[in-house]
Design a protein around this motif. Sequence first.
Motif, PDB file in Angstrom:
ATOM      1  N   ALA A 878      16.669  -9.947 -29.339  1.00 47.23           N
ATOM      2  CA  ALA A 878      17.431  -9.200 -30.350  1.00 47.23           C
ATOM      3  C   ALA A 878      16.907  -7.780 -30.516  1.00 47.23           C
ATOM      4  CB  ALA A 878      17.382  -9.940 -31.689  1.00 47.23           C
ATOM      5  N   THR A 879      15.599  -7.616 -30.422  1.00 47.00           N
ATOM      6  CA  THR A 879      14.993  -6.304 -30.687  1.00 47.00           C
ATOM      7  C   THR A 879      14.655  -5.518 -29.428  1.00 47.00           C
ATOM      8  OG1 THR A 879      12.802  -7.336 -30.791  1.00 47.00           O
ATOM      9  CG2 THR A 879      14.024  -7.119 -32.863  1.00 47.00           C
ATOM     10  N   ASN A 880      14.422  -6.206 -28.295  1.00 44.35           N
ATOM     11  CA  ASN A 880      14.028  -5.522 -27.061  1.00 44.35           C
ATOM     12  C   ASN A 880      14.812  -6.102 -25.886  1.00 44.35           C
ATOM     13  OD1 ASN A 880      11.503  -3.939 -28.050  1.00 44.35           O
ATOM     14  ND2 ASN A 880      11.140  -6.037 -28.742  1.00 44.35           N
ATOM     15  N   TYR A 881      16.157  -6.028 -25.959  1.00 42.08           N
ATOM     16  CA  TYR A 881      16.987  -6.705 -24.960  1.00 42.08           C
ATOM     17  C   TYR A 881      16.697  -6.228 -23.545  1.00 42.08           C
ATOM     18  CZ  TYR A 881      21.046  -8.030 -22.182  1.00 42.08           C
ATOM     19  OH  TYR A 881      21.847  -8.514 -21.177  1.00 42.08           O
ATOM     20  N   TYR A 882      16.724  -4.946 -23.311  1.00 39.68           N
ATOM     21  CA  TYR A 882      16.587  -4.440 -21.950  1.00 39.68           C
ATOM     22  C   TYR A 882      15.175  -4.654 -21.408  1.00 39.68           C
ATOM     23  CZ  TYR A 882      21.170  -2.384 -22.614  1.00 39.68           C
ATOM     24  OH  TYR A 882      22.519  -2.224 -22.841  1.00 39.68           O
ATOM     25  N   GLN A 883      14.203  -4.483 -22.282  1.00 41.52           N
ATOM     26  CA  GLN A 883      12.825  -4.749 -21.846  1.00 41.52           C
ATOM     27  C   GLN A 883      12.637  -6.229 -21.546  1.00 41.52           C
ATOM     28  OE1 GLN A 883       9.642  -4.407 -24.767  1.00 41.52           O
ATOM     29  NE2 GLN A 883       8.332  -3.359 -23.249  1.00 41.52           N
ATOM     30  N   SER A 884      13.226  -7.091 -22.365  1.00 42.65           N
ATOM     31  CA  SER A 884      13.119  -8.532 -22.143  1.00 42.65           C
ATOM     32  C   SER A 884      13.809  -8.930 -20.845  1.00 42.65           C
ATOM     33  CB  SER A 884      13.735  -9.298 -23.318  1.00 42.65           C
ATOM     34  OG  SER A 884      13.099  -8.948 -24.524  1.00 42.65           O
ATOM     35  N   ASN A 885      15.010  -8.386 -20.634  1.00 38.03           N
ATOM     36  CA  ASN A 885      15.753  -8.672 -19.418  1.00 38.03           C
ATOM     37  C   ASN A 885      14.935  -8.260 -18.196  1.00 38.03           C
ATOM     38  OD1 ASN A 885      17.761  -9.406 -17.702  1.00 38.03           O
ATOM     39  ND2 ASN A 885      19.056  -7.624 -18.053  1.00 38.03           N
ATOM     40  N   LYS A 886      14.315  -7.098 -18.256  1.00 32.47           N
ATOM     41  CA  LYS A 886      13.507  -6.578 -17.163  1.00 32.47           C
ATOM     42  C   LYS A 886      12.280  -7.453 -16.917  1.00 32.47           C
ATOM     43  CE  LYS A 886      11.083  -2.914 -18.070  1.00 32.47           C
ATOM     44  NZ  LYS A 886      10.707  -1.516 -18.351  1.00 32.47           N
ATOM     45  N   TYR A 887      11.607  -7.841 -18.005  1.00 34.40           N
ATOM     46  CA  TYR A 887      10.376  -8.639 -17.856  1.00 34.40           C
ATOM     47  C   TYR A 887      10.675 -10.045 -17.354  1.00 34.40           C
ATOM     48  CZ  TYR A 887       7.487  -5.147 -20.294  1.00 34.40           C
ATOM     49  OH  TYR A 887       6.810  -4.017 -20.646  1.00 34.40           O
ATOM     50  N   PHE A 888      11.728 -10.684 -17.898  1.00 34.24           N
ATOM     51  CA  PHE A 888      12.028 -12.059 -17.499  1.00 34.24           C
ATOM     52  C   PHE A 888      12.518 -12.129 -16.045  1.00 34.24           C
ATOM     53  CE2 PHE A 888      11.641 -13.086 -21.937  1.00 34.24           C
ATOM     54  CZ  PHE A 888      11.327 -14.434 -21.952  1.00 34.24           C
TER      55      PHE A 888
END
Length: 1382
Positions: A878-888
């Motif tokens: 919810a708060t870091n969508y693009y960073q989360s998508n990149k990391y996962f």
Amino acid sequence: MTPQAVLYTCNMKNNDFDIMHPPQLNNDFQLSAIGDSSTEMEWIDGRDGKSTKKDRNVLAIPLGQWKGEEDGKSYHLNPLERSKDWKASLLRKVTVAFAAANLIRHALDCGYSINEIMRLLSLDNFLVHMRVDDSSDLGWEVEGVDVISPELAVKIHSNWISSCSVFGVTADDFTGRNVEATIMSKASHFVRQDSCEGDSDERIACYALGLFLHSFFCGENSQRTAIEGHGRLKHYDDICDSTVDEPCPKKKYFLSQSKDSAPERGHSMKNYSTEDPLTKDHPKSCQQTKSSHHSHYVSTQRSSYVSISASDSSAMQAIDEPIDSHFTPLLEVGYPSSLSQLVINLLDCRSDRVLSDECYQNIEEVINDLNILLQAPGRFLFDQYQLSSGYQRLVVNKDKLYGREAEAALLTDTFCRVALTGNSEAVCISGYSGCGKSHLVQSIFESVDAAGGYLVVQKFDETSTQSPISAILSALNELCGLIIEKHSQDELRELYKVIEGGANLTLLSRVLPNINRMNSSDGVVPLDSFNHVVSSGLNFHMLVFAIMRLMRFISSRSHPVMIFLDDLQWADTASLDLVHSILSDLKGSNCVFFVGCYRDQDVKQGHFVFEFINSLLAHEVPCTELHIDGLSKDDLNQMLSDALCVIPRLCKSLSTIVYHKTRGSPFFSLEILNSLINRGIVIYSLRERRWIWDVDQIQAEDITDNVLQMITDKMTLLDDDDQIALKVAACFGIKINESFVRELSRTTLFIDLQFNLDKAAENGFMERVHSGYQFVHDKVREAAYMLIDSKDEYHFNVGMSLYSTLAHHKEGHAIPATAVLAQINHCIPSLLPCRKLQSQIAELNYEESLKSLERSDFTSAYLYIKAAVSMLPEDTWATNYYQSNKYFFQFAKAAYPSGRILEAKDSLNEIIENERGIEDTFQSYILLTKILLLACNDLSQAFDSCHKLLQMLGEDVPSADKAKDALTSQVSKAKTLLEDSELLHGKQIQTAGWRSLAVMQAYDQLVTITYMSHPDVMPYYAGRWAQYALINKVTCRYTPKCIVSLAAVLCRDLSQDARIGYKYGKLALIALDYSYVDDAASVLLSFYGFVGDLFEPIQACVDMLRRGYEMAMQAGNLSVAAFHKIFVLARCAKTGMNLLDLKSEIDVELSLSAHRAQTFMAMRLRCYRETIQTLIGDKSTGHSAHFGDEDLASKPSLIETQCLDEMMCSVYLGKPERIHLFSKLYLESSPKQRRNSIPQRSIYIAFYFGLSVAALYRIEQDPLELTKLDDSISIVAKAAKFSEWNFKNKVALLKAELASVEEDADEAEDQYDVAITAARSSKFIHEEGLACELAGFHCKNHGKVTKALNLFREAERCYQAWGSKVKANQMVCVIQSLSAGR
């Protein structure tokens, strides 16, 4: 002054060669006195006046005169300033003493009495042979020693050993020599008075030698009072006044003046003769000798000794009578401690009661000690001075190998074998830590260098901050630097050209920068960290292949490469895989000697070190396993003796105690010895000028047998700052880079780090190396690490200190981020103080994960990204969508190749569940489909995933069931579009956007999946893919692959569409962008595997497939490379490649496939191997157990391969009934499998089936069979229209067989001739032989015996060239039978 010399000449025979020695003078001899050394010197036989020997440069000088001249030289200097002349004189004197000891041993061996031995020990009774020219080294001019009466002579031979280096400084110009003494006299020449028996006589002889040597070295003037009468052995607690800091040594006994000081003795004493042999009462024989020679030379010294009566010579006991004074120790008159101790121990032999632990038991011990003094004078003869107790240290001989001669010989022999044969070998050495594994290997480095070899050395570290394979790459870069140093610029340019033409130079220059220096005059470039040179696009398999090719060029018999990897138990699997690939390369392609060491206590069963060894053996790489333990007692004693500069005999008491504590561990033994020195138990005595110890005190000490505890206890005595330096260094492993030290020294926490590390080096814990500091041993590093209480927190603090410097000047920073994260990641995110810092550290981990993945360091990539993901907040989507998508997504990419399949799938599914658009999740779908296809082997889910993705991209793609109905129309549409398109004519109409690229990539994946899961509908999706590209005029990296896939579909039915497919397939090759190496390899596979050899010579196709294989390996795509190799080997069998060479190549690839876990490839290769073995004649049957009916039914993907191979064997081995069996199995196989068949397979199956039909018709005469032969001719004839080179001979041979069975002899002969000529023209040696054989049987059946014989002989020649022993032997039998029947 010039010495006056007397030389004698006498002819004697000893062992059939002439000898020189001075005899007693009589009327048959003349004496020639030579006063000048430059005058020619002769031994003259007085009976005929002729010279028998001449030597201008050798003088025979009476010992007394010679000693006087030696003593007259200026050697009375301060002990610390001994002159070179004094040392040379000392070496000469010790050489004379060595000769005298050998003469005594010879006399004892010959049975001479003690009295005879005592009488000959007079300075006046010896001559010294001296060489006085400039050819002799200093101190080594003594060539021999003669005894005048009785006649004895010894010749001295010496050869150079090594430089006498102590404390790192060479002892002037003096080098050690291995000295040998050769007795030159016959025992039968002497008159024996009585025999010498028992150990007591040996000790008497030792005592007599001690008296002689004392007189020889000191002379009468050095004695406090002349000896009169009998001697008496006295006990003194020490030689001189003791000092407080030195322990009393074991009891010593010297000649004393005081009677009252004699110890009590509990047994009777025997009296010995009181005659002084040098007085007027001297025995007659000796008096005559003395008087005979006195007029010719003057003795400057007189020898004091005791004469023993014959009746008392059976044993030697103590004497009650006192003497007037004791002998002055040689130490007090300026001689070295070792020499003084030697004489003292000889004089201790005066009584048969053991008065000293160090007294000699026999003359042999004396000779050994004197030889040791001569072998290493810089270590054992010349005194070693320790300036003060604060600077006491051992003189460790790091270059000497102790007790490992057999193991070193094994290593040397193996290296020599590699250099001679050019075949790589390996040696793996196991043993516990500190047993000397590394030192053993290092002992052959000089031999490798002398042989022209190159050396690659690397040590692995349990806590290394470098990435896997970086250590190997650094070593290989140094190897390139070594090559630059050893070769001229012209030679380097030539080598560079060879490497450039055969290896991926672009990739190699990125990871091994020194390669570029081969083509320039720049200096070598050190490679401190692999992380600094890796750029995007690097793949581990690409790198492995490039290095394998590099090693082929730089290693050879004249320049073999030795790779030494230490501490394999800490090695990463990637490094061992790289080494394995080098060693298991084609036999003879490189010349590499690998040596690896590992601690056996740190590896358990199943450890990858054992897998590495077993894999080498499975690949037929000779691998010797060597286990070493600690040193033996004698070898350990020798090592401690060298370290203390004390002769081994005197060191046994100490070494025995150390051995029982250490099991012979060299490292632990030296640590114990250093501990004893630090505790003042073993001290350097300034008075005695040697190390001394008290055995009783050592045995009473509580010495731990835990080396780690000992070193740790020693470290705890250091200052806090010194301990901090050791702790910090231990956090980085065995070595800390200088750049790390420099950066940490800028922080307030570790401001004095460099200074304290220098102190650690002075204290012996560390050592300076060219790029930083290194612990002297693994155990020292372990001990330092044990000092750290909270290890994770300590690592974190060190890492954050480095990060503070990294944050200030990140660009161009000397510290790699991997080193920082290796410390910080020990304790995250719990210790990170704020969210902002967590985000920064997470991003740093993400970046390093990307770099690690690019170089195929999958484990490191996984750990880095796992650390980054752990720092994401709970509401991250919810708060870091693009960073989360990149990391996962990065997490899934790292987890998948590292074997964590479930974690990768879960991560991708989480991305898909939280997606906000197809652009965000497209690559996740692609990766998930790949995992389902390759890792999970779930073809159904993989198809569904890819199909769903295409629908999300806007492509209305039907399911597999619906695709069957539109198959023909879809292919037809694509063909029409292809003919009308200008896409491949160099006119790029439209640049592909993101969505077009995504669709092309998804279709690429879908076609691959359907080829494996739905081969019957694969043409539909290939047509749909081509239709999308042609309609939308998409030109991208996937376009050539798309067109070639359609071309392969068009060639399946051998129709005219095949020509269209071939035409546009060739255009696709022209449009191919070879910068995309992976795509280029796939396109070459599709074209030359399915299209090319229908139209082009099969040999040319093999060459292109080999090129594709190399490209796939360079790209790191092992799957595509495996298919390339399968196609290469299958087609090599069809070209008539020599079977033995083909079998060797298959064996190599079979081993590699097993190592890479490529099961499908291994099954194919086993089929090929069985076929080749059968055709060679290695198998007694025409088939293998691998080819059973049940196996065929259970493996439909292998049906065609196995059927084709079996049919080929059956044709050549004359078993047509088996061909029918396998033809039936092939026809009964899945129709969709046969529709997806490679067209070339159906052609060859038809060819072999037609030959079997003709053979069976000759047996059964069934007319229906001939229709099948016509069908086969029809199929092969279609192929011949596309390529006469490949198929003309086959059509002609089938037609010849048909004409032969139909009794059309002339037509048959014409077609046989066409088949033979065409096969020869196409270089199909095996099919030429087959045509000759069948033509020969045809001629034989029609009575043309002569022509048949010629054809059979030609067939035999062809089969021999092919490598088929079984066929060649068959032809020999046929020829013999036919010849016999004429």
